[in-house]
Design a protein around this motif. Structure first.
Motif, PDB file in Angstrom:
ATOM      1  N   GLY A  37       0.792  -1.224   0.000  1.00  0.00           N
ATOM      2  CA  GLY A  37       0.000   0.000   0.000  1.00  0.00           C
ATOM      3  C   GLY A  37       0.824   1.273   0.000  1.00  0.00           C
ATOM      4  N   HIS A  38       2.153   1.150  -0.080  1.00  0.00           N
ATOM      5  CA  HIS A  38       3.040   2.316  -0.082  1.00  0.00           C
ATOM      6  C   HIS A  38       2.721   3.222  -1.274  1.00  0.00           C
ATOM      7  N   ALA A  39       2.873   4.499  -1.102  1.00  0.00           N
ATOM      8  CA  ALA A  39       2.694   5.450  -2.192  1.00  0.00           C
ATOM      9  C   ALA A  39       3.769   5.215  -3.258  1.00  0.00           C
ATOM     10  N   PRO A  40       3.451   5.438  -4.521  1.00  0.00           N
ATOM     11  CA  PRO A  40       4.452   5.257  -5.582  1.00  0.00           C
ATOM     12  C   PRO A  40       5.656   6.186  -5.380  1.00  0.00           C
ATOM     13  N   VAL A  41       6.852   5.606  -5.535  1.00  0.00           N
ATOM     14  CA  VAL A  41       8.100   6.337  -5.340  1.00  0.00           C
ATOM     15  C   VAL A  41       9.149   5.770  -6.282  1.00  0.00           C
ATOM     16  N   ILE A  42       9.998   6.640  -6.786  1.00  0.00           N
ATOM     17  CA  ILE A  42      11.226   6.225  -7.453  1.00  0.00           C
ATOM     18  C   ILE A  42      12.348   6.951  -6.730  1.00  0.00           C
ATOM     19  N   SER A  43      13.354   6.196  -6.309  1.00  0.00           N
ATOM     20  CA  SER A  43      14.449   6.767  -5.534  1.00  0.00           C
ATOM     21  C   SER A  43      15.773   6.178  -5.988  1.00  0.00           C
ATOM     22  N   THR A  44      16.824   6.966  -5.872  1.00  0.00           N
ATOM     23  CA  THR A  44      18.148   6.391  -6.060  1.00  0.00           C
ATOM     24  C   THR A  44      18.516   5.648  -4.773  1.00  0.00           C
ATOM     25  N   VAL A  45      19.404   4.674  -4.913  1.00  0.00           N
ATOM     26  CA  VAL A  45      19.848   3.849  -3.793  1.00  0.00           C
ATOM     27  C   VAL A  45      21.301   4.184  -3.517  1.00  0.00           C
ATOM     28  N   ARG A  46      21.625   4.396  -2.242  1.00  0.00           N
ATOM     29  CA  ARG A  46      23.002   4.674  -1.855  1.00  0.00           C
ATOM     30  C   ARG A  46      23.655   3.384  -1.365  1.00  0.00           C
ATOM     31  N   PRO A  47      24.970   3.344  -1.300  1.00  0.00           N
ATOM     32  CA  PRO A  47      25.630   2.160  -0.752  1.00  0.00           C
ATOM     33  C   PRO A  47      25.191   1.933   0.694  1.00  0.00           C
ATOM     34  N   GLY A  48      24.767   0.719   0.989  1.00  0.00           N
ATOM     35  CA  GLY A  48      24.312   0.406   2.329  1.00  0.00           C
ATOM     36  C   GLY A  48      23.717  -0.980   2.404  1.00  0.00           C
ATOM     37  N   VAL A  49      22.871  -1.186   3.402  1.00  0.00           N
ATOM     38  CA  VAL A  49      22.270  -2.495   3.649  1.00  0.00           C
ATOM     39  C   VAL A  49      20.770  -2.425   3.393  1.00  0.00           C
TER      40      VAL A  49
END
Length: 137
Positions: A37-49
Motif C-alpha cells: 500500500g506504499h505510495a508510488p516512489v522512485i528513488s536512487t539507492v546509496r551504498p548500504g544495507v
C-alpha cells in the motif's frame, strides 16, 4: 497483513524475488521502509544495507552499491548496480576493497580517472561502515 512483492535485480541477474512484510531500502535521502500500500516512489539507492523483513524479523540482508528503487502500492523493485548477500561479505573483503580503491586513486591520471577513483573510495568506506554497524545487529 498483506505482503509486498519484492525483487532485487542486478544488471546480469535477479538475486531475489519474494513476498515480504516489509523491505527497508537505503535511499539516497535516507532509509525508507516499504509496506503493501506504499505510495508510488522512485528513488536512487546509496551504498548500504537492504533488509527484507518477514513478520517483525529481518529475514535477509544485502549489501547494495547504488541503483534505483521503484515502489508501487503492490511491489518494490530495486535495480542495484551491485548487490551481495550480507552474510557472504566479510569485513576483511571490504577493507581490501577500500585499499584497492585507494591504490587506484593514487595511480589515477587525469580528472576523469581521479573522480571515478574518489567515488570508489567513498563507496568502499560506506560499505565498511554499513557492514560494521549491521554485523552487531
Amino acid at each position: 497483513m498483506a505482503k509486498v512483492s519484492f525483487r532485487l535485480v542486478m544488471p546480469e541477474r535477479e538475486l531475489l524475488a519474494t513476498e515480504a512484510d516489509m523491505v527497508v531500502v537505503p535511499g539516497s535521502e535516507g532509509d525508507f521502509g516499504v509496506l503493501h500500500g506504499h505510495a508510488p516512489v522512485i528513488s536512487t539507492v546509496r551504498p548500504g544495507v537492504l533488509e527484507v523483513l518477514q513478520g517483525n524479523k529481518v529475514d535477509r540482508r544485502y549489501l547494495v552499491v547504488g541503483g534505483f528503487a521503484e515502489v508501487t502500492p503492490e511491489r518494490c523493485t530495486v535495480l542495484a548496480d551491485e548487490a551481495m548477500p550480507f552474510e557472504d561479505v566479510t569485513a576483511e573483503q571490504l577493507a581490501e576493497r577500500e585499499r584497492a580503491a585507494e591504490r587506484e586513486l593514487m595511480d589515477a591520471r587525469g580528472d576523469q580517472e581521479k573522480a571515478a577513483a574518489e567515488k570508489a573510495v567513498a563507496v568502499a568506506k560506506d560499505l565498511r561502515r554499513a557492514q560494521a554497524y549491521y554485523a552487531t545487529r
